[in-house]
Write a protein that holds these residues in place. Structure first.
Motif, PDB file in Angstrom:
ATOM      1  N   THR A   1       0.844  -1.195   0.000  1.00 19.88           N
ATOM      2  CA  THR A   1       0.000   0.000   0.000  1.00 19.88           C
ATOM      3  C   THR A   1       0.875   1.238   0.000  1.00 19.88           C
ATOM      4  N   GLY A   2       0.337   2.318  -0.554  1.00 19.26           N
ATOM      5  CA  GLY A   2       1.027   3.605  -0.577  1.00 19.26           C
ATOM      6  C   GLY A   2       0.027   4.726  -0.416  1.00 19.26           C
TER       7      GLY A   2
ATOM      8  N   ARG B   1       4.657   6.882   2.458  1.00 16.48           N
ATOM      9  CA  ARG B   1       5.103   5.551   2.861  1.00 16.48           C
ATOM     10  C   ARG B   1       4.629   4.481   1.880  1.00 16.48           C
ATOM     11  N   ILE B   2       5.493   3.496   1.683  1.00 15.01           N
ATOM     12  CA  ILE B   2       5.131   2.253   1.008  1.00 15.01           C
ATOM     13  C   ILE B   2       5.291   1.143   2.040  1.00 15.01           C
TER      14      ILE B   2
ATOM     15  N   THR C   1       0.028  -8.360   8.456  1.00 15.39           N
ATOM     16  CA  THR C   1       1.022  -7.807   9.375  1.00 15.39           C
ATOM     17  C   THR C   1       2.107  -7.104   8.566  1.00 15.39           C
ATOM     18  N   PRO C   2       2.569  -5.938   9.013  1.00 15.73           N
ATOM     19  CA  PRO C   2       3.576  -5.203   8.234  1.00 15.73           C
ATOM     20  C   PRO C   2       4.928  -5.899   8.269  1.00 15.73           C
ATOM     21  N   LEU C   3       5.552  -5.982   7.102  1.00 15.60           N
ATOM     22  CA  LEU C   3       6.866  -6.600   6.979  1.00 15.60           C
ATOM     23  C   LEU C   3       7.986  -5.574   6.823  1.00 15.60           C
ATOM     24  N   ARG C   4       7.698  -4.488   6.103  1.00 13.71           N
ATOM     25  CA  ARG C   4       8.742  -3.488   5.843  1.00 13.71           C
ATOM     26  C   ARG C   4       8.075  -2.178   5.437  1.00 13.71           C
TER      27      ARG C   4
ATOM     28  N   LEU D   1      13.176  -7.431   0.024  1.00 11.20           N
ATOM     29  CA  LEU D   1      12.626  -6.262   0.732  1.00 11.20           C
ATOM     30  C   LEU D   1      13.611  -5.101   0.662  1.00 11.20           C
ATOM     31  N   ALA D   2      14.019  -4.789  -0.577  1.00 10.38           N
ATOM     32  CA  ALA D   2      15.075  -3.794  -0.758  1.00 10.38           C
ATOM     33  C   ALA D   2      14.723  -2.833  -1.891  1.00 10.38           C
ATOM     34  N   TYR D   3      15.307  -1.649  -1.804  1.00  9.49           N
ATOM     35  CA  TYR D   3      15.197  -0.627  -2.849  1.00  9.49           C
ATOM     36  C   TYR D   3      16.252  -0.886  -3.929  1.00  9.49           C
ATOM     37  N   ILE D   4      15.876  -0.660  -5.199  1.00  9.01           N
ATOM     38  CA  ILE D   4      16.807  -0.923  -6.303  1.00  9.01           C
ATOM     39  C   ILE D   4      17.289   0.376  -6.939  1.00  9.01           C
ATOM     40  N   GLU D   5      16.364   1.162  -7.536  1.00 11.03           N
ATOM     41  CA  GLU D   5      16.805   2.379  -8.214  1.00 11.03           C
ATOM     42  C   GLU D   5      15.648   3.329  -8.409  1.00 11.03           C
TER      43      GLU D   5
END
Length: 573
Positions: free
Chosen positions: A252-253, A258-259, A268-271, A309-313
């Protein structure tokens, strides 16, 4: 006195007790041109003659008895031995009877004209062709002629919260978000057994209306936690939601920048990602993966990997806020930039982008006095395949694009009609206003747009009370109108969908749509991005449309459309 060591060898052999239950080992008699070899002593009694049913033990007799009853009557040779020179074992007999049984089945199948092996080969070849076409990003399915949009059934479910801003589906679940920070998980009901027409006419009454979706879980953010950095939830209105194809993640955003990645099963929130500098307006998963694309009012597109669960670009290029994004199987996405009136195709691997510019007139000159409406904002985008997509905006047009051209190749003006003209009293505060001050009627915006991937079906929404369906022509150069999912065609009637259609999600029933399609619509009293448009008498919630397949039957090898009374090839019945 004789002992064991002095007794002749012939007398040492024990005599077999008659009726003994000891297991006996039997071996097949070797085939040879001469007489069969016999290793028994000369004084032994003659070997008893075997029965026609050969077995090694009482257990084998029981097994073979059932097998012989099953294969009884196949042929006159079924009970005879399979070899003239020697005797056949139980295993050889089973194999011979099974082969004869299969031969008889093949003969019966050939008489009827049905070959299972050939049909399986055709199905496998068709599936391989579809997979190859999808991997290349080409449209390969013609679903518009197979789905009966005019006979779609519907069920309405309400949300007691504020306007529902977005919806996402991962069969059999649907996820909705609203402006008052609610994330709700629903279960879409399965199709009834008698959903589709049967071969025999039944005197039973038609099935009752479909049950509403069942609410399974709900979680709400808290605006009072805006200063709490450890709070794992939304602190402002949620604008968009997306669900992964494997059913693991819901994302969700919202306006809080927030994302949030949620566990789809428990919510349940993961990240929490907070890299965007402004409201998150759109989310889209790459088809078949957990790679996520997000769009924001900060004019950027960001790429995420949910497996890590990571940001790329980050992708830059839009000159105004990015309000919607879409993606399919290849590593690319398409976004629209609102008032910069551009759609951009992002090739993530090549790190390049293609710019498609809109902003042209939405209505051609005609004999009518309706004014020419210019495009002020490009708000919605949906991908048909990797080379074709559609966009919609505030001028009420739906435009068809291909990646090889910078301008739309086809445009439908006023796709959802025009707003009724204002009265003089509504347009002015003067005591006796004149008609000269009445503004021209405005088109209804395209507030929601989606498609069935790799097919010729496009679905759009506005606030006219109808969810309209469009078909891509066979030459992929124009769009054609199909029956609307809503039953009412009256412009003054709000129809089934009472409110602003803020989002549409669609999934197919059965294996690749063999049981129809399901369209889930998010409805609100106001637009998802603001409160400048409010519909009177609207309801916050959603509508589920179940679209059955067109019943077809074969007559002399030609398929006929039973519903419309027309052959598939266009010849009237």
């Amino acid at each position: 006195m004789s002992s064991f060591f002095t007794i002749p060898s012939l007398q040492k052999k024990r005599k077999r007790i008659e009726g003994s239950e000891a297991p006996k080992k039997r071996f097949a008699t070797p085939k040879s041109k001469g007489a069969p070899r016999d290793s028994r002593p000369p004084h032994a009694p003659p070997r008893p003659r075997r029965d026609e049913s050969i077995s090694g033990s009482d257990d084998d007799d029981d097994n073979n008895r059932g097998l012989e009853e099953e294969f009884e009557g196949l042929s006159d040779q079924g009970s005879s031995s399979g070899s003239e020179d020697g005797e056949e074992t139980a295993a050889e007999r089973r194999l011979r009877l099974a082969e004869r049984y299969l031969d008889n089945i093949r003969e019966e199948v050939d008489e009827v004209g049905f070959d299972a092996e050939e049909i399986d080969r055709d199905l496998i070849a068709e599936r391989l062709q579809e997979d190859a076409a999808e991997s290349k990003g080409r449209m390969y399915r013609k679903l518009a002629a197979e789905l009966s949009f005019g006979n779609a059934s519907h069920s309405v479910f309400r949300n007691n919260s504020e306007a529902v801003t977005s919806i996402a589906t991962c069969p059999p679940y649907a996820y909705t978000v609203s402006k008052d920070l609610y994330l709700t998980k629903w279960r879409i009901q399965e199709l009834p057994a008698n959903q589709f027409p049967q071969k025999k006419k039944s005197k039973k009454p038609p099935p009752p209306p479909r049950r509403k979706p069942t609410q399974l879980a709900m979680i709400r953010g808290d605006k009072t936690k805006s200063k709490d950095s450890s709070y794992q939830g939304h602190i402002d209105s949620i604008l968009t939601v997306a669900a992964s194809q494997d059913g693991k993640f819901v994302v969700t955003g919202g306006k809080d920048r927030r994302i949030i990645v949620w566990d789809a099963s428990t919510l349940t929130p993961l990240r929490i990602f907070s890299q965007h500098r402004d409201a998150v307006t759109g989310l889209a998963f790459r088809r078949g993966t957990n790679q996520l694309y997000s769009s924001s009012k900060d004019r950027t597109i960001k790429v995420w990997s949910l497996d890590e669960l990571a940001y790329i670009e980050t992708l830059f290029g839009h000159q105004d806020e990015v309000v919607d994004i879409a993606a399919l199987a290849q590593e690319r996405c398409i976004s629209v930039g609102a008032r910069d009136r551009t759609a951009r195709l992002w090739k993530v691997v090549e790190e390049t982008q293609l710019v498609f510019r809109g902003g042209g007139g939405a209505e051609k000159k005609s004999k009518s006095k309706s004014p020419k409406v210019l495009e002020g904002s490009m708000d919605r985008v949906a991908m048909i395949d990797e080379e074709t997509f559609v966009t919609g905006g505030d001028n009420g047009c739906i435009s068809l694009w291909v990646v090889h051209k910078k301008k739309p190749i086809f445009t439908i003006p006023q796709a959802h009609g025009m707003e009724p003209a204002l009265s003089p009293d509504e347009a002015s505060a003067e005591v006796h206003p004149t008609e000269d001050i009445i503004p021209a009627p405005q088109p209804r915006w395209i507030t929601a747009l989606t498609s069935i991937p790799y097919s010729d079906v496009i679905i759009s929404g506005s606030w006219d009370g109808q969810v309209r369906v469009w078909k891509l022509s066979n030459d992929k150069k124009k769009l054609e109108a199909l029956p609307s999912l809503s039953s009412s065609d009256d412009e003054e009637d709000q129809g089934i969908v009472r409110g602003v259609v803020n989002d549409i999600s669609v999934f197919e029933r059965g294996d690749r749509g063999k049981e129809g399609a399901c369209v889930v619509v998010a409805v609100g009293k106001e637009h998802r991005m603001g409160r400048w448009k409010t519909v009177q008498g609207a309801r916050n919630g959603g509508v589920v449309f179940e679209i059955p397949r067109v019943e077809q039957r074969k007559s002399n090898g030609v398929e006929k459309d039973v519903e419309n009374g027309v052959h598939v090839d266009g010849v009237d019945t």
